[in-house]
Design an enzyme around this catalytic site. Structure first.
Site, mmCIF file in Angstrom:
data_model
loop_
_atom_site.group_PDB
_atom_site.id
_atom_site.type_symbol
_atom_site.label_atom_id
_atom_site.label_comp_id
_atom_site.label_asym_id
_atom_site.label_seq_id
_atom_site.Cartn_x
_atom_site.Cartn_y
_atom_site.Cartn_z
ATOM 1 N N HIS A 160 0.867 -1.185 0.000
ATOM 2 C CA HIS A 160 0.000 0.000 0.000
ATOM 3 C C HIS A 160 0.905 1.236 0.000
ATOM 4 C CE1 HIS A 160 -3.659 2.286 0.759
ATOM 5 N NE2 HIS A 160 -2.987 2.990 1.654
ATOM 6 N N GLU A 187 -10.274 -7.361 5.296
ATOM 7 C CA GLU A 187 -10.577 -5.937 5.014
ATOM 8 C C GLU A 187 -9.424 -5.298 4.231
ATOM 9 O OE1 GLU A 187 -14.035 -6.606 6.242
ATOM 10 O OE2 GLU A 187 -13.429 -4.667 5.379
HETATM 11 C C1 GRF Z 1 1.573 1.451 -6.642
HETATM 12 O O1 GRF Z 1 1.762 2.637 -5.901
HETATM 13 C C2 GRF Z 1 0.795 0.468 -5.793
HETATM 14 O O2 GRF Z 1 1.125 0.538 -4.422
HETATM 15 C C3 GRF Z 1 -0.601 0.944 -6.026
HETATM 16 O O3 GRF Z 1 -0.651 1.199 -7.420
HETATM 17 C C4 GRF Z 1 0.637 1.712 -7.827
HETATM 18 C C5 GRF Z 1 1.089 1.047 -9.111
HETATM 19 O O4 GRF Z 1 1.439 -0.249 -8.808
HETATM 20 N N1 GRF Z 1 -1.593 -0.004 -5.618
HETATM 21 P P1 GRF Z 1 2.055 -1.201 -9.960
HETATM 22 O O5 GRF Z 1 2.991 -0.331 -10.809
HETATM 23 O O6 GRF Z 1 0.887 -1.693 -10.782
HETATM 24 O O7 GRF Z 1 2.775 -2.267 -9.234
#
Ligand code: GRF
Length: 226
Positions: free
Chosen positions: A114, A148
């Site tokens: 996250h 969750e």
């Molecule tokens: C990242 O910041 C991830 O934490 C969020 O979406 C962004 C892109 O993630 N959920 P990725 O390049 O698809 O791994």
């Protein structure tokens, strides 16, 4: 040589976290291999990244939460992960909850990343929310998933300065660099059997206190040179 731990990675978008995991595995920094990549979106570039590395890439549509389609997808994901011999499920830029079947089948072996310092800023577009709020420090978190969103036991976090001239995009880019370090680190600790859980507290055997790397504070300290 014992078989390497097989990872199942769930993506929804560009898959840069997936790429950092693939790269770390291929460089031997994680004693594991990505066995399958699953996306709820057929057009997710993460599927393309998997194909480029000869990794099975599956599109499994996921309906709205708590609908029959959602439950079917949850079981399909579980079946695909088991068929590929997965031992650890990594949600990486995956924008849906892990369903009850996945969470039960892979109890204690589902991680999520996250882009904020949970429990601050749960939800989506959290980098923009952090800039909007005016915080001076944000960051990213890898945690064990639970039913969750964004609430499971925390494994590792990185604290990232928010600059006065930052907009959401600039902060997201800076945090993403740290995401690409903490996810492979969390996976390697899992592979090495160094993670244990006591309630909602994760214990990392022999972990050192926080470490600075390129302007960010990692806690526990990063060990992988990524
Ligand atoms: C990242 O910041 C991830 O934490 C969020 O979406 C962004 C892109 O993630 N959920 P990725 O390049 O698809 O791994």
């Amino acid at each position: 040589m014992a078989d390497k731990l097989r990872l199942g990675v769930l993506v929804s978008g560009s898959g840069t976290n997936l790429q950092s995991i693939i790269n770390a595995c291929e460089a031997g920094k994680i004693d594991a291999e990505v066995a399958v990549v699953i996306s709820n979106r057929a057009e997710a570039f993460g599927l393309e990244r998997a194909r480029k590395h000869g990794i099975p890439a599956l599109h499994i549509p996921v309906g709205r939460n708590e609908t029959p389609e959602y439950e079917i997808a949850d079981r399909e994901q579980t079946r695909a992960l088991r068929d590929h011999g997965v031992g650890l499920v990594c949600m990486a830029g995956y924008l849906r909850k892990a369903g009850p079947s996945v969470l039960e089948t892979f109890a204690g072996a589902v991680m999520n990343i996250h882009p904020a310092l949970l429990p601050a800023f749960p939800g989506v577009k959290v980098q923009w929310a952090a800039v909007e709020y005016g915080v001076r420090i944000s960051g990213c978190t890898v945690h064990f998933a639970d039913p969750e969103f964004d609430r499971g036991p925390i494994i590792i976090q990185a604290a990232v300065p928010v600059l006065q001239e930052d907009d959401g995009e600039a902060l997201a880019k800076r945090i993403l660099q740290c995401e690409h370090r903490i996810y492979p680190q969390a996976i390697q600790w899992f592979v090495a059997g160094r993670l244990s859980l006591d309630g909602r507290h994760v214990f990392v055997d022999d972990a050192r206190a926080g470490s600075w790397r390129d302007g960010a504070l990692f806690s526990p300290a990063l060990e992988l040179d990524l």
